[in-house]
Design a protein around this motif. Structure first.
Motif, short mmCIF file in Angstrom:
data_model
loop_
_atom_site.label_atom_id
_atom_site.label_comp_id
_atom_site.label_asym_id
_atom_site.label_seq_id
_atom_site.Cartn_x
_atom_site.Cartn_y
_atom_site.Cartn_z
N SER A 30 74.26 36.29 -15.12
CA SER A 30 75.32 36.58 -14.15
C SER A 30 76.41 37.38 -14.83
O SER A 30 76.55 37.36 -16.06
CB SER A 30 75.90 35.29 -13.57
N TYR A 50 84.24 39.17 -8.09
CA TYR A 50 82.95 38.85 -7.48
C TYR A 50 81.94 38.54 -8.58
O TYR A 50 81.92 39.20 -9.62
CB TYR A 50 82.46 40.02 -6.61
N ARG A 51 81.11 37.54 -8.33
CA ARG A 51 80.10 37.14 -9.31
C ARG A 51 78.72 37.50 -8.78
O ARG A 51 78.40 37.24 -7.61
CB ARG A 51 80.17 35.62 -9.55
N VAL A 97 71.06 35.34 -2.48
CA VAL A 97 71.99 34.43 -3.16
C VAL A 97 73.36 35.09 -3.32
O VAL A 97 74.40 34.49 -3.05
CB VAL A 97 71.44 34.01 -4.54
N ASN A 98 73.35 36.37 -3.72
CA ASN A 98 74.61 37.06 -3.98
C ASN A 98 75.41 37.31 -2.71
O ASN A 98 76.65 37.25 -2.74
CB ASN A 98 74.35 38.37 -4.73
N ARG A 146 75.29 35.37 -0.06
CA ARG A 146 75.78 34.03 0.33
C ARG A 146 76.97 33.60 -0.54
O ARG A 146 77.99 33.14 -0.03
CB ARG A 146 74.63 33.03 0.23
N GLU A 147 76.82 33.76 -1.86
CA GLU A 147 77.86 33.31 -2.79
C GLU A 147 79.16 34.12 -2.63
O GLU A 147 80.24 33.60 -2.85
CB GLU A 147 77.37 33.42 -4.23
N ASN A 148 79.01 35.38 -2.24
CA ASN A 148 80.19 36.23 -2.07
C ASN A 148 80.64 36.33 -0.61
O ASN A 148 81.46 37.18 -0.27
CB ASN A 148 79.91 37.64 -2.64
N LYS A 149 80.06 35.44 0.23
CA LYS A 149 80.47 35.32 1.63
C LYS A 149 80.33 36.63 2.40
O LYS A 149 81.27 37.11 3.06
CB LYS A 149 81.89 34.77 1.72
#
Length: 198
Positions: A18, A28-29, A100-101, A103-106
């Motif tokens: 990551s 942002y991750r 995933v990215n 979702r995680e970053n909305k």
């Protein structure tokens, strides 16, 4: 060629990593994995494309073609929250990480595993592409043609490509295809090209 990022090779050993990227004052991750393009950092070409892209403040449908793990789509969505976003990649592993990215970053996006436009039947106002240079000119030019066919009237096709990797020949190809091709920006050997379906 089984290990190239533009292939779909599920047998590659996973190596999840990551990194964080600051954009418009926010962090942002992004998760990445083996067999996916630019997995240690946001590549300079994609960053240049994201910063160069401009659009009206209105709803629009966009496709991040060859999305990889999703940084262009995610950051463009943050820049233009009215976008209805579709993302696609031939690499199914990349699509799973992109899910995933987002979702995680909305970010809301429809993510489709697809070789070019094989599984994409919609049309778009905007298509972004950081071409898979190592796939060869024949593949890249096919993506240009298919992109033209998947744009709505007045739709825009934006690409980033290095001069040394064929920016000028791509410019000529896009001009033949669309009837126009504008150099939006040049930055350290990278060209941002935009063509419009008129």
């Amino acid at each position: 060629m089984s290990g190239q990022y533009f292939d779909n090779n599920p047998s590659l050993k996973h190596e999840i990593r990551s990194y964080q990227f600051k954009f418009n004052g926010n962090i942002y991750r992004f998760l990445t994995d083996s067999g996916i393009f630019s997995r240690d950092y946001l590549d300079f070409g994609s960053e240049t494309l994201i910063n160069a892209f401009t659009y009206e403040d209105k709803p629009f449908k966009a496709l991040d073609l060859g999305c990889g793990y999703g940084p262009i789509g995610v950051l463009m969505s943050k820049k233009y929250p009215k976008v209805s976003l579709t993302m696609s990649d031939v690499n199914e592993r990349a699509c799973e990480i992109a899910k995933v990215n987002t979702r995680e970053n909305k970010v809301e996006a429809l993510i489709i595993p697809s070789d070019g436009y094989t599984n994409i039947h919609d049309q778009f106002d905007v298509i972004w592409l950081n071409p898979p240079i190592r796939a060869g000119k024949e593949v890249i030019y096919r993506l240009y043609e298919e992109s033209y066919n998947h744009l709505l009237p007045m739709g825009e096709f934006w690409i980033v490509i290095q001069k040394k990797q064929g920016a000028e020949s791509s410019q000529k190809q896009l001009k033949n295809l669309f009837g126009n091709c504008e150099v939006i920006k040049k930055n350290k050997g990278y060209f941002i090209l935009k063509s419009q379906k008129i």
